[in-house]
Design an enzyme around this catalytic site. Structure first.
Site, short mmCIF file in Angstrom:
data_model
loop_
_atom_site.label_atom_id
_atom_site.label_comp_id
_atom_site.label_asym_id
_atom_site.label_seq_id
_atom_site.Cartn_x
_atom_site.Cartn_y
_atom_site.Cartn_z
N LYS A 1 8.39 -3.40 -12.11
CA LYS A 1 7.40 -3.17 -12.29
C LYS A 1 6.84 -1.80 -13.18
O LYS A 1 6.72 -2.33 -14.35
CB LYS A 1 6.31 -4.49 -12.15
CG LYS A 1 4.61 -3.28 -12.32
CD LYS A 1 4.32 -4.50 -13.35
CE LYS A 1 2.82 -3.80 -13.76
NZ LYS A 1 1.66 -4.72 -14.14
N LYS B 1 -2.59 4.19 -13.81
CA LYS B 1 -1.98 3.66 -12.16
C LYS B 1 -0.55 3.60 -12.25
O LYS B 1 0.09 4.25 -11.14
CB LYS B 1 -2.64 2.43 -12.00
CG LYS B 1 -2.53 1.96 -10.64
CD LYS B 1 -3.04 0.36 -9.93
CE LYS B 1 -2.32 -0.23 -8.52
NZ LYS B 1 -2.93 -1.78 -9.04
P1 NAD Z 1 -9.75 -6.84 -8.97
O1 NAD Z 1 -10.01 -5.50 -9.04
O2 NAD Z 1 -10.82 -7.33 -10.63
O3 NAD Z 1 -9.18 -7.00 -8.23
C1 NAD Z 1 -8.71 -6.71 -6.56
C2 NAD Z 1 -9.80 -7.54 -5.62
O4 NAD Z 1 -9.37 -7.05 -4.09
C3 NAD Z 1 -11.42 -7.61 -6.41
O5 NAD Z 1 -12.29 -8.33 -6.21
C4 NAD Z 1 -12.12 -7.02 -4.62
O6 NAD Z 1 -13.31 -7.40 -4.59
C5 NAD Z 1 -10.16 -7.09 -4.08
N1 NAD Z 1 -10.57 -6.98 -2.48
C6 NAD Z 1 -10.26 -5.53 -2.48
N2 NAD Z 1 -10.56 -5.20 -1.24
C7 NAD Z 1 -10.08 -6.25 -0.46
C8 NAD Z 1 -9.34 -6.74 0.95
N3 NAD Z 1 -9.17 -6.01 1.38
N4 NAD Z 1 -9.68 -8.47 1.31
C9 NAD Z 1 -10.25 -9.01 0.53
N5 NAD Z 1 -10.20 -8.33 -0.52
C10 NAD Z 1 -9.78 -7.62 -1.35
O7 NAD Z 1 -8.26 -6.05 -9.92
P2 NAD Z 1 -7.21 -6.85 -10.41
O8 NAD Z 1 -7.78 -6.40 -12.23
O9 NAD Z 1 -7.48 -8.36 -10.19
O10 NAD Z 1 -6.02 -6.16 -10.32
C11 NAD Z 1 -5.03 -6.69 -8.99
C12 NAD Z 1 -4.04 -6.08 -9.21
O11 NAD Z 1 -3.14 -6.60 -10.11
C13 NAD Z 1 -3.66 -4.87 -9.27
O12 NAD Z 1 -2.86 -3.92 -7.78
C14 NAD Z 1 -3.84 -4.31 -10.70
O13 NAD Z 1 -3.14 -2.84 -10.55
C15 NAD Z 1 -2.51 -5.84 -11.33
N6 NAD Z 1 -2.63 -5.52 -12.52
C16 NAD Z 1 -3.59 -6.36 -13.30
C17 NAD Z 1 -3.66 -6.45 -15.02
C18 NAD Z 1 -4.95 -6.54 -15.17
O14 NAD Z 1 -4.85 -6.57 -16.65
N7 NAD Z 1 -5.46 -6.32 -14.96
C19 NAD Z 1 -2.18 -6.67 -15.86
C20 NAD Z 1 -0.91 -6.83 -14.27
C21 NAD Z 1 -1.47 -6.21 -13.26
#
Ligand code: NAD
Length: 290
Positions: free
Chosen positions: A162, A237
C-alpha cells in the site's frame, strides 16, 4: 460468518453494510457510537470481538490499532481471524499480527485502495499480508467488499504494498501538476497537453484516469472544485508512512521524501486540508520559480 467490525467511519461503515447485505451476521463497534443498519451494536471493542469468526478493524492509525488489538485479542475465540483493513505503519501491522498469532489466532493486514466510493460500491482493492490459510478464510469477505484481493506475502506485506503504491501515486501527482503549471506558462493548451501525454511516455494513472486539470480527461475531483476524492491529508499520512518505513528499512527514497515534504506544506501551512490531493495543480498555478 459471524463478524465483528470495529471502526465504522467513512470506510468502515459502508464496508460493514456490504457484509450485512451479503447475509453475514455483523456486530459493530465505534467509539463515536456510529451504527450500521442491519448490524448489531456492541458496547465495546472486546464485546464486538467475542465469539466471532472474523474481527475486522478499520481504524485511523497504528497506535489506535495496537490499543484496540490489545483489547480484542484476549476476547477472540481460538482460530478466529483478526483482519485489519486500516492503513498503518508496517511495524504496527507486524506487531499486532505477532500478538494475535501468539494467542492462537490468525491475522491479516489488508489495507485498501479505492476510497469511500469503492467502499460503498464494494469495489475496493485489498493488499493482503499474512498466512495462506487466513487469506483463504477471508477471501469471500474480500469478494463482497472489493473487486480484487492480492496476497502479497507474510504479515506486514499488505501495508508495504500500500505505501509503495501510494508513494508512487503522490510523486506522480506532483509531477503531473507541476508539468501542467509549466505547460500553462509556456502557452501550451491543457487539452493538447493531455492529448499528448496521455498517449505518450509521460502517461500515468494521475494523468489518464484522475486528471488534475478541470474539464480535461475523464471526470475527476478537479471537475468538482477539488472536493475529495482522496484527501490531501490522507496522501500526507501515506507518504509519511512510506518515509517511516524507508527509514526503518534503510531505503533511499528521495522523491518520496520530497513528496512528503510538499504535501506537509500544502496541508499544514497552505490551503490543502480538506481538498483533494490533485489540488496541487491550483497550488502550482499561483507559484513562481524564485
Ligand atoms: P474515519 O476517521 O472516517 O474512521 C475511523 C473510525 O474509527 C472513526 O469512526 C472513529 O470513531 C473510529 N475509532 C477511532 N478509535 C477507535 C477505537 N479505539 N475503537 C473503535 N473505533 C474507533 O477514517 P476512514 O476514512 O474510514 O479511514 C479508515 C482507515 O482507512 C484509515 O487507516 C485510512 O488511512 C484508511 N483509508 C482511507 C481511505 C479514504 O479514502 N477515506 C482510503 C483508503 C484507506
Amino acid at each position: 460468518m459471524k463478524i465483528g467490525f470495529i471502526g465504522l467511519g467513512n470506510m468502515g461503515a459502508p464496508m460493514a453494510a456490504n457484509l450485512v447485505k451479503a447475509g453475514h451476521e455483523v456486530t459493530g463497534f465505534d467509539t463515536a457510537a456510529i451504527t450500521v443498519e442491519g448490524a448489531a451494536t456492541a458496547g465495546s471493542a472486546a464485546a464486538a470481538a467475542t465469539g466471532q469468526d472474523v474481527v475486522i478493524t478499520m481504524l485511523p492509525n497504528g497506535a489506535i490499532l495496537r490499543s484496540v488489538a490489545a483489547e480484542v485479542i484476549p476476547a477472540m475465540q481460538a482460530g478466529a481471524v483478526l483482519l485489519d483493513c486500516s492503513t498503518v505503519d508496517v511495524e504496527s501491522a507486524r506487531a499486532v499480527a505477532e500478538d494475535a498469532m501468539a494467542a492462537g489466532l490468525k491475522a491479516l493486514d489488508a489495507p485498501v485502495s479505492g476510497g469511500i466510493g469503492g467502499a460503498q460500491a464494494g469495489t475496493l482493492t485489498f493488499m493482503v499480508g499474512g498466512t495462506e490459510d487466513a487469506f483463504a478464510i477471508a477471501r469471500p469477505l474480500f469478494d463482497i467488499m472489493g473487486q480484487k484481493a492480492v496476497h502479497c506475502g507474510p504479515s506486514g506485506n499488505g501495508q508495504a504494498a500500500k505505501i509503495c503504491n501510494n508513494m508512487i501515486l503522490g510523486v506522480t501527482m506532483i509531477a503531473t501538476c507541476e508539468a501542467f503549471a509549466l505547460a500553462d506558462k509556456l502557452g501550451l493548451d491543457r487539452q493538447a497537453m493531455f492529448d499528448v501525454v496521455s498517449t505518450s511516455s509521460g502517461y500515468s494513472w494521475t494523468m489518464n484516469a484522475y486528471c488534475p486539470a478541470p474539464g480535461v480527461g475523464p471526470q475527476s475531483p478537479a471537475d468538482n472544485g477539488y472536493t475529495p476524492g482522496f484527501a490531501a491529508e490522507l496522501m500526507l499520512k501515506d507518504l509519511r508512512l512510506s518515509q517511516q518505513a524507508a527509514e526503518a528499512a534503510d531505503a533511499d527514497t528521495p522523491m518520496g521524501a520530497a513528496a512528503a515534504a510538499l504535501y506537509a506544506t500544502f496541508v499544514e501551512e497552505e490551503d490543502g486540508k480538506g481538498r483533494d490531493f490533485s489540488a496541487m495543480l491550483p497550488r502550482f498555478e499561483t507559484r513562481h520559480r524564485g
